[in-house]
Design an enzyme around this catalytic site. Structure first.
Site, PDB file in Angstrom:
ATOM      1  N   ILE A   1       0.895  -1.155   0.000  1.00 17.03           N
ATOM      2  CA  ILE A   1       0.000   0.000   0.000  1.00 17.03           C
ATOM      3  C   ILE A   1       0.935   1.206   0.000  1.00 17.03           C
ATOM      4  O   ILE A   1       1.560   1.527   1.004  1.00 17.03           O
ATOM      5  CB  ILE A   1      -0.928   0.031   1.227  1.00 17.03           C
ATOM      6  CG1 ILE A   1      -1.859  -1.178   1.225  1.00 17.03           C
ATOM      7  CG2 ILE A   1      -1.755   1.320   1.239  1.00 17.03           C
ATOM      8  CD1 ILE A   1      -2.769  -1.271   2.438  1.00 17.03           C
ATOM      9  N   PRO A   2       1.092   1.873  -1.159  1.00 12.99           N
ATOM     10  CA  PRO A   2       2.223   2.791  -1.343  1.00 12.99           C
ATOM     11  C   PRO A   2       2.051   4.161  -0.718  1.00 12.99           C
ATOM     12  O   PRO A   2       1.978   5.189  -1.409  1.00 12.99           O
ATOM     13  CB  PRO A   2       2.331   2.877  -2.870  1.00 12.99           C
ATOM     14  CG  PRO A   2       0.917   2.702  -3.345  1.00 12.99           C
ATOM     15  CD  PRO A   2       0.292   1.717  -2.388  1.00 12.99           C
ATOM     16  N   CYS A   3       2.015   4.198   0.613  1.00  9.85           N
ATOM     17  CA  CYS A   3       1.889   5.491   1.285  1.00  9.85           C
ATOM     18  C   CYS A   3       3.126   6.349   1.058  1.00  9.85           C
ATOM     19  O   CYS A   3       3.075   7.574   1.240  1.00  9.85           O
ATOM     20  CB  CYS A   3       1.627   5.304   2.773  1.00  9.85           C
ATOM     21  SG  CYS A   3       2.850   4.310   3.636  1.00  9.85           S
ATOM     22  N   HIS A   4       4.237   5.728   0.621  1.00  8.53           N
ATOM     23  CA  HIS A   4       5.449   6.512   0.334  1.00  8.53           C
ATOM     24  C   HIS A   4       5.255   7.416  -0.887  1.00  8.53           C
ATOM     25  O   HIS A   4       6.046   8.329  -1.107  1.00  8.53           O
ATOM     26  CB  HIS A   4       6.641   5.572   0.100  1.00  8.53           C
ATOM     27  CG  HIS A   4       6.417   4.581  -1.003  1.00  8.53           C
ATOM     28  ND1 HIS A   4       5.783   3.367  -0.786  1.00  8.53           N
ATOM     29  CD2 HIS A   4       6.715   4.613  -2.327  1.00  8.53           C
ATOM     30  CE1 HIS A   4       5.721   2.701  -1.937  1.00  8.53           C
ATOM     31  NE2 HIS A   4       6.278   3.444  -2.881  1.00  8.53           N
ATOM     32  N   ARG A   5       4.201   7.180  -1.682  1.00  4.09           N
ATOM     33  CA  ARG A   5       3.954   8.010  -2.867  1.00  4.09           C
ATOM     34  C   ARG A   5       3.118   9.246  -2.544  1.00  4.09           C
ATOM     35  O   ARG A   5       2.778  10.013  -3.444  1.00  4.09           O
ATOM     36  CB  ARG A   5       3.251   7.186  -3.953  1.00  4.09           C
ATOM     37  CG  ARG A   5       4.116   6.062  -4.483  1.00  4.09           C
ATOM     38  CD  ARG A   5       3.430   5.259  -5.562  1.00  4.09           C
ATOM     39  NE  ARG A   5       4.151   4.009  -5.779  1.00  4.09           N
ATOM     40  CZ  ARG A   5       3.603   2.878  -6.174  1.00  4.09           C
ATOM     41  NH1 ARG A   5       2.311   2.832  -6.434  1.00  4.09           N
ATOM     42  NH2 ARG A   5       4.325   1.790  -6.327  1.00  4.09           N
TER      43      ARG A   5
END
Length: 275
Positions: free
Chosen positions: A241-245
């Protein structure tokens, strides 16, 4: 010292001196390597040169990505494009825990877990028959802590280590030729609002970014950027779940539960894979 730890030192050095644009010799000296060996190590790890990584880090590039980002509600228009441009959410599918599963506390559920090395340090991962339910980067030896949290979330589930099963998932995550015909599944627990935010994050293509307000608009709550931030912080599955984006509207990278250095590293890694 692991490759990630050495590269992390280099990234911290670079990010604190972006305005000065440090040279290859300066960065290599900081991590006590020759320029030749450092360049090879960095390229093998990230797939890009230190110079290219500096470009990834610049504030102006982040602002440009924010300006160019297609509204997440329009992302579906990109379905059917080439494999290099295919949507991330074709590879990762999210299934929220049902009220019934939550109520029974995992009765009859088997959870397998393991610890594995990745380019960004060791991770703890746990899986159910429906998918990944937890993925967390380890700062120290926190395995017992993660097991305790799992036991609290799933008090009636049966848990046991299975290195092979969990390794297959980790291997799929870091396989450059991710096969969207065999997507990874996530089996996560959260409120309806949190689940809607997490699903929106899956629509942010790799190598791009979105702001908290863009995510809020995508889920139909344009004034809920702060609540979106809390949901992002509650993400139970790092990287997938790409919360880094998600970054600040100003273009700054912003905070990250697993450390800003790691967030920079993941951005560079994705930029190398999807350029």
């Amino acid at each position: 010292m692991s490759d990630y730890e050495r590269i992390a030192q280099a990234i911290s050095f670079i990010t604190s001196r972006v305005d000065r644009q440090p040279t290859l010799n300066e960065i290599a000296a900081h991590v006590h390597l020759s320029p030749f060996h450092f360049q090879r190590l960095f390229g093998r790890w990230a797939g890009v040169t230190p110079k290219r990584f500096l470009q990834v880090l610049t504030l102006e590039r982040a602002k440009q990505l924010l300006r160019e980002s297609v509204p997440l509600l329009e992302v579906s228009e990109y379905v059917g494009l080439s494999s290099g441009s295919r949507l991330y959410d074709h590879f990762v599918q999210l299934e929220a825990v049902t009220p019934g599963e939550y109520k029974t506390g995992g009765l009859g559920l088997t959870i397998e877990y393991g610890v594995h090395e990745t380019p960004f340090g060791n991770v703890f991962i746990s899986i159910t028959p429906k998918g990944v339910c937890k993925l967390a980067f380890l700062r120290n030896d926190e395995i017992d802590e993660h097991l305790a949290k799992l036991s609290k979330e799933w008090p009636h589930a049966e848990m046991h280590a299975n290195h092979q099963s969990t390794f297959e998932v980790i291997d799929a995550i870091f396989d450059k030729e991710m096969n969207s015909n065999r997507p990874l599944s996530l089996h996560v627990s959260g409120t309806n609002f949190q689940a809607s935010v997490w699903k929106a994050l899956l629509s942010i293509p790799p190598g791009t970014v979105a702001s908290y307000s863009q995510v809020a608009a995508a889920i139909g709550h344009p004034n809920a950027a702060r609540a979106v931030g809390l949901a992002v912080a509650a993400n139970p599955v790092a990287l997938l779940i790409p919360c880094h984006r998600v970054i600040q509207q100003s273009g700054r990278i912003g905070g990250y539960h697993w450390g800003e250095t790691r967030k920079h590293a993941i951005h560079a890694w994705e930029a190398a894979r999807y350029d």
